[in-house]
Structures are given as C-alpha cells and as structure tokens.
Scaffold this motif. Structure first.
Motif, mmCIF file in Angstrom:
data_model
loop_
_atom_site.group_PDB
_atom_site.id
_atom_site.type_symbol
_atom_site.label_atom_id
_atom_site.label_comp_id
_atom_site.label_asym_id
_atom_site.label_seq_id
_atom_site.Cartn_x
_atom_site.Cartn_y
_atom_site.Cartn_z
ATOM 1 N N VAL A 196 0.679 -1.297 -0.161
ATOM 2 C CA VAL A 196 0.092 -0.067 0.035
ATOM 3 C C VAL A 196 0.642 1.374 -0.160
ATOM 4 O O VAL A 196 0.585 2.230 -0.675
ATOM 5 C CB VAL A 196 -1.087 -0.141 1.231
ATOM 6 N N TYR A 219 -6.051 9.501 -1.231
ATOM 7 C CA TYR A 219 -6.770 8.425 -1.275
ATOM 8 C C TYR A 219 -5.785 7.238 -1.039
ATOM 9 O O TYR A 219 -4.666 7.053 -1.596
ATOM 10 C CB TYR A 219 -7.741 7.972 -2.433
ATOM 11 N N GLN A 220 -6.156 5.880 -0.070
ATOM 12 C CA GLN A 220 -5.474 4.821 0.096
ATOM 13 C C GLN A 220 -6.411 3.775 0.162
ATOM 14 O O GLN A 220 -7.204 3.811 1.072
ATOM 15 C CB GLN A 220 -4.456 4.906 1.427
ATOM 16 N N LEU A 221 -6.322 2.827 -0.563
ATOM 17 C CA LEU A 221 -7.220 1.511 -0.747
ATOM 18 C C LEU A 221 -6.205 0.236 -0.333
ATOM 19 O O LEU A 221 -5.128 0.259 -0.829
ATOM 20 C CB LEU A 221 -7.597 1.317 -2.213
ATOM 21 N N TRP A 252 -8.010 -3.360 -4.721
ATOM 22 C CA TRP A 252 -7.481 -2.526 -6.220
ATOM 23 C C TRP A 252 -8.034 -3.234 -7.420
ATOM 24 O O TRP A 252 -8.522 -4.168 -7.456
ATOM 25 C CB TRP A 252 -5.912 -2.753 -6.092
ATOM 26 N N ARG A 253 -7.932 -2.382 -8.255
ATOM 27 C CA ARG A 253 -8.462 -2.504 -9.628
ATOM 28 C C ARG A 253 -10.006 -3.109 -9.900
ATOM 29 O O ARG A 253 -10.076 -3.985 -10.614
ATOM 30 C CB ARG A 253 -7.189 -3.498 -10.204
ATOM 31 N N LYS A 254 -10.824 -2.508 -8.806
ATOM 32 C CA LYS A 254 -12.162 -2.670 -9.125
ATOM 33 C C LYS A 254 -12.852 -1.552 -9.622
ATOM 34 O O LYS A 254 -14.066 -1.444 -9.336
ATOM 35 C CB LYS A 254 -12.652 -3.598 -7.938
ATOM 36 N N GLY A 255 -12.260 -0.413 -9.646
ATOM 37 C CA GLY A 255 -12.843 0.849 -9.856
ATOM 38 C C GLY A 255 -13.006 1.611 -8.744
ATOM 39 O O GLY A 255 -13.648 2.811 -8.612
ATOM 40 N N GLY A 271 -10.719 3.090 -6.610
ATOM 41 C CA GLY A 271 -9.978 4.225 -6.367
ATOM 42 C C GLY A 271 -10.775 5.484 -7.380
ATOM 43 O O GLY A 271 -10.708 6.646 -6.547
ATOM 44 N N THR A 272 -11.339 5.184 -8.488
ATOM 45 C CA THR A 272 -11.759 6.235 -9.258
ATOM 46 C C THR A 272 -13.120 6.483 -8.476
ATOM 47 O O THR A 272 -13.279 7.763 -8.512
ATOM 48 C CB THR A 272 -12.131 5.597 -10.685
ATOM 49 N N THR A 301 1.186 13.237 -6.766
ATOM 50 C CA THR A 301 1.703 11.831 -6.760
ATOM 51 C C THR A 301 3.048 11.633 -7.395
ATOM 52 O O THR A 301 3.520 12.406 -8.115
ATOM 53 C CB THR A 301 0.700 10.802 -7.399
ATOM 54 N N HIS A 317 3.717 6.711 -10.617
ATOM 55 C CA HIS A 317 2.646 5.730 -9.897
ATOM 56 C C HIS A 317 1.357 6.037 -10.920
ATOM 57 O O HIS A 317 0.337 6.829 -10.995
ATOM 58 C CB HIS A 317 2.252 6.646 -8.485
ATOM 59 N N ALA A 335 -1.351 4.117 -11.714
ATOM 60 C CA ALA A 335 -2.688 3.952 -11.048
ATOM 61 C C ALA A 335 -3.340 5.295 -10.610
ATOM 62 O O ALA A 335 -4.228 5.888 -10.700
ATOM 63 C CB ALA A 335 -2.696 2.968 -10.210
ATOM 64 N N SER A 336 -2.414 5.911 -9.769
ATOM 65 C CA SER A 336 -3.007 7.167 -9.138
ATOM 66 C C SER A 336 -2.949 8.201 -10.064
ATOM 67 O O SER A 336 -4.133 8.910 -10.078
ATOM 68 C CB SER A 336 -2.014 7.896 -8.058
ATOM 69 N N ARG A 360 -3.853 7.762 -13.187
ATOM 70 C CA ARG A 360 -4.809 7.605 -14.058
ATOM 71 C C ARG A 360 -6.197 7.841 -13.245
ATOM 72 O O ARG A 360 -7.121 8.287 -14.013
ATOM 73 C CB ARG A 360 -4.982 6.107 -14.562
ATOM 74 N N LYS A 420 -9.035 10.370 -14.780
ATOM 75 C CA LYS A 420 -10.415 9.713 -15.020
ATOM 76 C C LYS A 420 -11.263 10.715 -14.263
ATOM 77 O O LYS A 420 -12.459 10.733 -14.758
ATOM 78 C CB LYS A 420 -10.713 8.390 -14.750
#
Ligand SMILES: CC(C)(COP(=O)(O)OP(=O)(O)OC[C@H]1O[C@@H](n2cnc3c(N)ncnc32)[C@H](O)[C@@H]1OP(=O)(O)O)[C@@H](O)C(=O)NCCC(=O)NCCS
Length: 198
Positions: free
Chosen positions: A32, A102-104, A109-112, A114-115, A138, A142, A144-145, A147, A151
């Motif tokens: 994380v 944000y921190q998941l 992860w990768r289930k939408g 974070g967005t 960020t 990174h 993912a962050s 993106r 988005k």
C-alpha cells in the motif's frame, strides 16, 4: 452535519476511532505504501496522524460547524467490509481549495474503487462544500494514481523533480488540479447524482 454517503458499491463515512485498527493494518503494508513518501507505518504512527484529525472533525460536529478536514472511511455498502480511506485537507490561506488523498487496501485494487473514491472527493468538495479547486499530487511513476485523477477530470499542472526522497531514491512529484469551473453543468449534475446522503 450529514455523516454517511453512498455511491456505487461503497459507503463513505466520516472516519472515527473505530476505523483506526483497519486503517493501521492497511498502512502497515509495504504494498500500500510503495508509492507514498511515508510508511509502512506502525499502528502508533498511524494513530498519531489520524487521531487529531478525527478529534477535530468530532469537535466541529459537536459545535455544529463544518470541519476543516474531511477524512472518510470507504466500505462495501452491503457487507461493511473496509476498503480504504480518502480525504480532503484544506489549503492554507485559500478557502474552498483542498488537497485530495486516497489509500485503498490491496484486496480492493483494480475494481474501480480508487476512481469512485476520487469522484466522491470531487462531489464532496464541489457539491457539498461548494469549493472551487482541488489539488492532487503523486510520484510520477505511480500510473494508477495518475490515471485515477485523470479519469476524474484532473489536469496535469507540472512536475517537481526529485521532490521526494524515499526508499533510497529521489522521486519526481507530479501535480494535478481540478477547478469547479473545469466541469460543465452536466458533469456536475452527473457527479451530484452519483452520490446520496443517507
Ligand atoms: C492508487 C489506487 C487508489 C488505485 O485504486 P484502484 O481502485 O486500483 O483504481 P481503479 O480500479 O479505479 O483504476 C483506475 C485506473 O488505473 C488503472 N490502474 C490501476 N492499477 C494500475 C496499475 N498498477 N498500473 C497501471 N494502471 C493501473 C486502471 O486500469 C484504471 O484505468 P482504466 O480505467 O483506464 O483501465 C490504489 O492502488 C491504492 O490505494 N494504492 C495504495 C495507496 C496509494 O498509492 N495511494 C495514492 C497515493 S498518490
């Protein structure tokens, strides 16, 4: 003040001390914290960071004020399972301007989500608080962050070279911003319609 919102599969509630063990477990993970300039953290370090924020929010609620900091816990709506946390922190001397975070936890992860968390922060800042600007940052690598922010409509605004020193290296910091005026009336009403106070 309202304290729980739902959007998609998630609920967002103002963080309380009951959430600290799950937040601490998440922030103790190397996975994380990989792209963050802090951590992995002990439970004591996590508690000493979050407790003053929680106490500040609770004092504001008792006094009928809007808190300065907005720290949320995200959970799966139907099971209550902990997903992570997200926050809006005020920018000094700039009312209506907030830093997002944000921190998941890694199983989510990768289930939408974070967005969805980032979109919730946009909703909260612009619809609930009537703010005017969001700041995001960020580590440049990174993906993912970056993106997640892109988005949600955030615009890249620059790069500070070698800004963070962590894990034995220097890391560039990329800056993102989103103005309420960047969003059309249709965008804002779509965001407002995606979350419900409960
Ligand atoms: C960064 C984080 C919030 C992303 O959350 P997430 O729920 O996995 O993101 P989403 O599922 O909403 O995906 C958002 C986009 O990022 C992409 N993405 C996700 N993980 C990725 C990865 N490891 N590499 C590249 N792209 C990635 C997704 O494909 C998606 O883009 P797409 O719709 O164009 O396909 C999450 O990984 C996290 O909390 N990490 C640990 C803490 C952290 O780094 N916080 C941010 C500090 S700046």
């Amino acid at each position: 003040m309202q304290q729980i919102w739902t959007g998609g599969d998630l609920t967002f509630s103002y963080c309380t001390v009951q959430d600290l063990p799950e937040i601490s477990r998440m922030l103790a993970k190397e996975s994380v914290c990989r792209w963050m300039f802090f951590g992995p953290n002990t439970a004591e370090v996590t508690r000493s960071y979050f407790l003053p924020l929680i106490e500040g929010m609770e004092a504001a609620f008792r006094e009928g004020r809007t808190p300065d900091c907005h720290v949320f816990t995200a959970r799966i709506r139907h099971s209550g399972e902990f997903v992570g946390q997200c926050a809006l922190l005020p920018v000094d001397f700039s009312p209506g301007s907030y830093l997002i975070g944000y921190q998941l936890d890694d199983p989510h992860w990768r289930k939408g989500y974070g967005t969805l968390c980032c979109r919730f922060l946009v909703y909260f800042a612009f619809v609930v608080l009537d703010g005017h600007r969001l700041n995001g940052d960020t580590v440049a690598d990174h993906a993912a962050s970056r993106r997640v922010m892109e988005k949600c409509g955030f615009v890249p605004e620059g790069c500070q070279r070698g800004y963070w020193h962590a894990r034995g290296g220097d890391h560039d910091r990329v800056l993102y911003g989103l103005l309420k005026s960047d969003l059309s009336t249709e965008d804002l009403s779509a965001i407002a319609g995606a979350f419900t106070a409960s």
